[in-house]
Design an enzyme around this catalytic site. Structure first.
Site, mmCIF file in Angstrom:
data_model
loop_
_atom_site.group_PDB
_atom_site.id
_atom_site.type_symbol
_atom_site.label_atom_id
_atom_site.label_comp_id
_atom_site.label_asym_id
_atom_site.label_seq_id
_atom_site.Cartn_x
_atom_site.Cartn_y
_atom_site.Cartn_z
ATOM 1 N N ASN A 71 36.192 -26.514 -28.976
ATOM 2 C CA ASN A 71 37.411 -26.542 -28.170
ATOM 3 C C ASN A 71 38.412 -25.700 -28.917
ATOM 4 O OD1 ASN A 71 36.754 -28.192 -26.066
ATOM 5 N ND2 ASN A 71 37.425 -30.053 -27.100
ATOM 6 N N CYS B 147 41.368 -27.800 -44.112
ATOM 7 C CA CYS B 147 41.365 -26.792 -45.183
ATOM 8 C C CYS B 147 40.716 -27.354 -46.457
ATOM 9 C CB CYS B 147 42.804 -26.336 -45.468
ATOM 10 S SG CYS B 147 43.359 -24.974 -44.429
ATOM 11 N N HIS C 68 42.629 -24.937 -37.233
ATOM 12 C CA HIS C 68 41.612 -24.452 -38.182
ATOM 13 C C HIS C 68 40.289 -24.274 -37.423
ATOM 14 C CE1 HIS C 68 40.281 -24.295 -42.549
ATOM 15 N NE2 HIS C 68 39.197 -24.058 -41.846
ATOM 16 N N HIS D 255 36.950 -24.506 -35.960
ATOM 17 C CA HIS D 255 35.869 -25.471 -36.172
ATOM 18 C C HIS D 255 35.211 -25.801 -34.846
ATOM 19 C CE1 HIS D 255 39.140 -28.093 -34.751
ATOM 20 N NE2 HIS D 255 38.227 -29.010 -34.486
ATOM 21 N N SER E 182 42.986 -30.354 -31.609
ATOM 22 C CA SER E 182 44.070 -31.011 -32.331
ATOM 23 C C SER E 182 44.453 -30.244 -33.590
ATOM 24 C CB SER E 182 43.649 -32.433 -32.707
ATOM 25 O OG SER E 182 42.413 -32.402 -33.395
ATOM 26 N N CYS F 140 46.867 -29.064 -43.419
ATOM 27 C CA CYS F 140 45.715 -29.076 -42.507
ATOM 28 C C CYS F 140 44.615 -29.973 -43.060
ATOM 29 C CB CYS F 140 45.188 -27.652 -42.338
ATOM 30 S SG CYS F 140 43.551 -27.562 -41.586
ATOM 31 N N HIS G 225 41.900 -20.780 -42.723
ATOM 32 C CA HIS G 225 42.640 -21.481 -41.678
ATOM 33 C C HIS G 225 42.984 -20.539 -40.524
ATOM 34 C CE1 HIS G 225 45.300 -24.750 -40.308
ATOM 35 N NE2 HIS G 225 46.176 -23.818 -39.990
ATOM 36 N N GLN H 198 32.391 -28.917 -32.944
ATOM 37 C CA GLN H 198 31.919 -30.292 -33.072
ATOM 38 C C GLN H 198 30.462 -30.373 -32.657
ATOM 39 O OE1 GLN H 198 34.602 -33.442 -31.934
ATOM 40 N NE2 GLN H 198 36.005 -31.917 -31.102
HETATM 41 ZN ZN LIG Z 1 43.059 -25.388 -42.223
#
Ligand SMILES: [Zn+2]
Ligand SMILES: [Zn+2]
Ligand SMILES: [Zn+2]
Length: 354
Positions: free
Chosen positions: A150, A50, A161, A163, A158, A47, A110, A165
């Site tokens: 998203n 990570c 993990h 997250h 995509s 990933c 993750h 933006q």
């Molecule tokens: Zn990750």
């Protein structure tokens, strides 16, 4: 509420949506396909988000232990663009757009999306959203900051993990610009804030209410387009995430967790969505009509795999939905508050097998 085809008005955008409640009268027993527990490892060596791993483009993530923010390696906006404009008869128009794009990992884990994080972890995310808003907003050429998440491959994420933006730009993008104009018109004619008044109505009627606490309220908005779309509104007429008090941050963390757990429980899946905040622009002008809120747009319709498509009439005419906002809110309200994974982890081995 109407049980016949009707159009509902979205006062935030000035647009209409078509509602066809009679089509849901055929009972849907559901296909309740569950995708089971989302089995992700705590750390994935492959990933690029990570801790300690290298990203596309060669940079390496630090061994971060909390939240990690970095400039997107493939940003949609760039800080330096030529000052070239184009306008041919008002028909071929283009302006340069400067900006910055950042990625923010919610935690080193993750495997933990918002519904699986503790409220204390989510509160750190909220505090960082506020810090990013202030930091980017203090740049003189940044006039608007869009924070969004998203979640899920269905929404084009995509990387699993957890997250979000942050896109900071020179212009106020089309959606918030529409809303600001509508709220400004409302304020001129009614001498009041559109969302303050809307919130008052929803709290009175309760039929579209999903959750509430001391500082925040979640409703399926009257004009919702996506089946389980929600609007998260601050009770106070706040302008941005940076001005939230620690108590408000804590309430927001609780309600974000509660809402995303309900979403996961709805179809027993890691529920995909696009979520984002609308905050005060940072161009230094006053925006008394702006009331802090988040939109959550999930694509799912009937199960973990059956999604709503915006095609045909919706592309060519206007958005349409079958299940009413009231029915969606009622469904979300009735869901258990404990995450289905935690519930099954607490069940006895025999129960889990069945
Ligand atoms: Zn990750
Ligand atoms: Zn307000
Ligand atoms: Zn908005």
């Amino acid at each position: 509420m109407f049980d016949f085809p009707h159009r509902r008005f979205n006062p935030l955008t000035g647009e209409w949506i078509l509602v066809s409640p009679h089509r849901t009268q055929r009972p849907w027993q559901g296909q309740r396909e569950s995708s089971g527990r989302p089995d992700l490892p705590v750390y994935d060596p492959g990933c690029y988000l990570c801790p300690g791993n290298s990203r596309h483009g060669g940079r390496r993530n630090p061994a971060y232990r909390d939240i990690f923010v970095f400039d997107n390696d493939f940003p949609a906006l760039l800080p330096d663009v030529p000052a070239r404009e184009m306008d041919a008869c008002g028909l071929l128009k283009a302006d340069p757009e400067k900006g910055l794009c950042r990625v923010m990992c919610f935690s080193p884990r993750h495997d933990l999306s918002l519904p699986q994080m503790t409220p204390a972890m989510i509160q750190k995310v909220i505090a960082e959203w506020g810090r990013q808003y202030l930091e980017l907003g203090s740049l003189p050429w940044i006039n608007h900051i869009q924070i969004f998440e998203n979640k899920g491959a269905m929404m084009g994420a995509s990387n699993p993990h957890p997250h979000c933006q942050i896109w900071a730009g020179q212009s106020i993008p089309a959606e918030p610009a529409k809303e600001l104009a509508a709220c400004s018109r409302y304020m001129q004619t009614e001498s009041a804030c559109l969302l303050c008044n809307y919130l008052g109505l929803e709290l009175q009627r309760e039929e579209r209410l999903v959750m509430e606490n001391g500082s925040f309220v979640v409703v399926v908005p009257f004009w919702a387009v996506w089946p389980y779309e929600t609007l998260l509104i601050s009770r106070r007429h706040a302008a941005d995430l940076a001005e939230l008090t620690p108590d408000e941050q804590r309430d927001l963390a609780d309600i974000l967790k509660g809402l995303t757990v309900r979403y996961d429980n709805l179809f027993q899946t890691s529920f995909p969505y696009s979520m984002g905040w609308h905050q005060c622009p940072t161009d230094g002008r006053p925006y008394p009509q702006l009331h802090l809120h988040a939109h959550i747009y999930p694509p799912l319709l009937r199960s973990a795999t059956v999604r709503k498509f915006m095609v045909g009439f919706e592309m060519l005419g206007e958005p349409q939905r079958d299940i009413t906002a009231e029915a969606a809110a009622q469904q979300l309200r009735k869901l258990p508050e404990m995450h289905y994974c935690a519930a099954s982890a607490n069940a006895s081995p025999a129960e889990r097998r069945s």
